[in-house]
Design a protein around this motif. Structure first.
Motif, mmCIF file in Angstrom:
data_model
loop_
_atom_site.group_PDB
_atom_site.id
_atom_site.type_symbol
_atom_site.label_atom_id
_atom_site.label_comp_id
_atom_site.label_asym_id
_atom_site.label_seq_id
_atom_site.Cartn_x
_atom_site.Cartn_y
_atom_site.Cartn_z
ATOM 1 N N GLY A 1 0.937 -1.242 0.062
ATOM 2 C CA GLY A 1 -0.136 0.077 -0.115
ATOM 3 C C GLY A 1 0.900 1.312 0.007
ATOM 4 O O GLY A 1 0.274 2.370 0.105
ATOM 5 N N GLY A 2 1.880 1.125 -0.078
ATOM 6 C CA GLY A 2 3.088 2.282 -0.226
ATOM 7 C C GLY A 2 2.823 2.854 -1.339
ATOM 8 O O GLY A 2 2.428 2.610 -2.195
ATOM 9 N N THR A 3 3.849 4.019 -1.480
ATOM 10 C CA THR A 3 3.868 4.879 -2.682
ATOM 11 C C THR A 3 4.423 4.312 -3.800
ATOM 12 O O THR A 3 4.053 4.734 -5.010
ATOM 13 N N GLY A 4 5.329 3.339 -3.699
ATOM 14 C CA GLY A 4 5.732 2.484 -5.119
ATOM 15 C C GLY A 4 7.000 3.016 -5.483
ATOM 16 O O GLY A 4 7.768 2.264 -6.242
ATOM 17 N N SER A 5 7.581 3.974 -4.783
ATOM 18 C CA SER A 5 8.747 4.343 -5.136
ATOM 19 C C SER A 5 10.052 3.653 -4.318
ATOM 20 O O SER A 5 11.100 3.876 -4.704
ATOM 21 N N GLY A 6 9.644 2.915 -3.193
ATOM 22 C CA GLY A 6 10.509 2.284 -2.750
ATOM 23 C C GLY A 6 11.211 1.057 -3.076
ATOM 24 O O GLY A 6 10.808 0.481 -4.074
ATOM 25 N N PRO A 7 12.135 0.451 -2.229
ATOM 26 C CA PRO A 7 12.629 -1.015 -2.742
ATOM 27 C C PRO A 7 11.338 -1.853 -2.618
ATOM 28 O O PRO A 7 10.319 -1.627 -1.983
ATOM 29 N N SER A 8 11.558 -3.119 -3.254
ATOM 30 C CA SER A 8 10.688 -4.198 -3.337
ATOM 31 C C SER A 8 10.574 -4.949 -1.857
ATOM 32 O O SER A 8 11.503 -4.727 -1.183
ATOM 33 N N CYS A 9 9.442 -5.318 -1.487
ATOM 34 C CA CYS A 9 9.296 -5.952 -0.224
ATOM 35 C C CYS A 9 10.167 -7.118 0.030
ATOM 36 O O CYS A 9 10.156 -8.247 -0.899
ATOM 37 N N SER A 10 10.789 -7.446 0.968
ATOM 38 C CA SER A 10 11.954 -8.460 1.122
ATOM 39 C C SER A 10 11.190 -9.574 2.079
ATOM 40 O O SER A 10 11.642 -10.466 2.275
ATOM 41 N N ILE A 11 9.991 -9.052 2.553
ATOM 42 C CA ILE A 11 9.459 -10.187 3.530
ATOM 43 C C ILE A 11 8.568 -11.052 2.688
ATOM 44 O O ILE A 11 7.793 -10.839 1.651
ATOM 45 N N GLU A 12 8.683 -12.389 3.073
ATOM 46 C CA GLU A 12 8.105 -13.250 2.289
ATOM 47 C C GLU A 12 7.408 -14.365 3.377
ATOM 48 O O GLU A 12 7.939 -14.552 4.406
ATOM 49 N N LEU A 13 6.257 -14.944 2.880
ATOM 50 C CA LEU A 13 5.529 -15.952 3.737
ATOM 51 C C LEU A 13 6.095 -17.145 3.312
ATOM 52 O O LEU A 13 6.198 -17.526 2.054
ATOM 53 N N ILE A 14 6.593 -18.226 4.355
ATOM 54 C CA ILE A 14 6.968 -19.438 3.878
ATOM 55 C C ILE A 14 5.529 -20.266 3.333
ATOM 56 O O ILE A 14 4.611 -19.772 3.918
ATOM 57 N N GLU A 15 5.825 -21.457 3.131
ATOM 58 C CA GLU A 15 4.522 -22.202 2.819
ATOM 59 C C GLU A 15 3.694 -22.431 3.647
ATOM 60 O O GLU A 15 2.462 -22.248 3.453
ATOM 61 N N ILE A 16 4.012 -22.971 4.834
ATOM 62 C CA ILE A 16 3.403 -23.062 6.033
ATOM 63 C C ILE A 16 2.503 -21.654 6.443
ATOM 64 O O ILE A 16 1.374 -22.021 7.023
ATOM 65 N N GLN A 17 3.264 -20.708 6.567
ATOM 66 C CA GLN A 17 2.494 -19.536 7.077
ATOM 67 C C GLN A 17 1.380 -19.150 5.803
ATOM 68 O O GLN A 17 0.435 -18.582 6.302
ATOM 69 N N GLN A 18 1.814 -19.560 4.453
ATOM 70 C CA GLN A 18 0.671 -19.103 3.507
ATOM 71 C C GLN A 18 -0.460 -19.942 3.803
ATOM 72 O O GLN A 18 -1.608 -19.325 3.699
ATOM 73 N N ASP A 19 -0.212 -21.364 4.125
ATOM 74 C CA ASP A 19 -1.542 -22.182 4.537
ATOM 75 C C ASP A 19 -2.245 -21.839 5.693
ATOM 76 O O ASP A 19 -3.518 -21.616 5.655
ATOM 77 N N ALA A 20 -1.624 -21.188 6.750
ATOM 78 C CA ALA A 20 -2.026 -20.764 7.925
ATOM 79 C C ALA A 20 -2.683 -19.542 7.710
ATOM 80 O O ALA A 20 -3.991 -19.243 8.338
ATOM 81 N N LEU A 21 -2.321 -18.512 6.698
ATOM 82 C CA LEU A 21 -3.027 -17.215 6.412
ATOM 83 C C LEU A 21 -4.449 -17.542 6.140
ATOM 84 O O LEU A 21 -5.156 -16.758 6.234
ATOM 85 N N SER A 22 -4.713 -18.468 5.377
ATOM 86 C CA SER A 22 -5.923 -18.698 4.744
ATOM 87 C C SER A 22 -6.962 -19.121 5.864
ATOM 88 O O SER A 22 -8.065 -18.998 5.814
ATOM 89 N N LEU A 23 -6.238 -19.350 7.013
ATOM 90 C CA LEU A 23 -7.183 -19.797 8.182
ATOM 91 C C LEU A 23 -7.431 -18.543 9.203
ATOM 92 O O LEU A 23 -8.326 -18.664 10.249
ATOM 93 N N ILE A 24 -6.822 -17.720 8.915
ATOM 94 C CA ILE A 24 -6.746 -16.533 9.875
ATOM 95 C C ILE A 24 -7.787 -15.291 9.369
ATOM 96 O O ILE A 24 -7.880 -14.931 8.034
#
Length: 129
Positions: free
Chosen positions: A85-108
């Protein structure tokens, strides 16, 4: 009980159990879903996870692992959403969800990650009035 980390296989199995039991996943208690019922379910899950290759933990340690996974997932997902949601002029996001977190996210609940949207808040307010 062991202090080692659970294997990916154990974590996938834990997330699968949480998928099957939304009340246990959410950790919300009521008259029909009590702490005692939740503990029994966690004991069953712990026994099944104990049978898998990997670490040996008690039911309360597995419960903590789930809560920690859910908390970490919500924090990372919120940080990713904020960055997008930022302005878009900064560096790309270095944070990534691992597979388990992606699966858990669907439950949250999405509101846990992004907060309540203004239109949802107004709808709730109008229902109360």
């Amino acid at each position: 009980m062991s202090k080692s980390r659970p294997t990916q296989f154990q974590m996938r199995s834990l997330v699968k159990h949480m998928t099957k039991d939304p009340l246990l996943c959410a950790g919300k208690f009521s008259q029909s879903f009590t702490h005692k019922i939740a503990q029994k379910k966690w004991e069953i899950i712990a026994a099944e996870l104990y049978a898998l290759p990997g670490t040996e933990k008690s039911w309360d340690k597995w419960k903590k692992i789930w809560h920690d996974t859910r908390s970490t997932t919500k924090t990372k997902a919120a940080a990713i959403k904020k960055h997008i949601g930022g302005t878009g002029s900064g560096p790309s996001c270095s944070i990534e969800l691992i597979e388990i977190q992606q699966d858990a996210l669907s439950l949250i609940c999405p509101a846990s990650v992004s907060g309540i949207q203004l239109n949802q808040l107004l709808t709730l307010f109008l229902k109360i009035m």
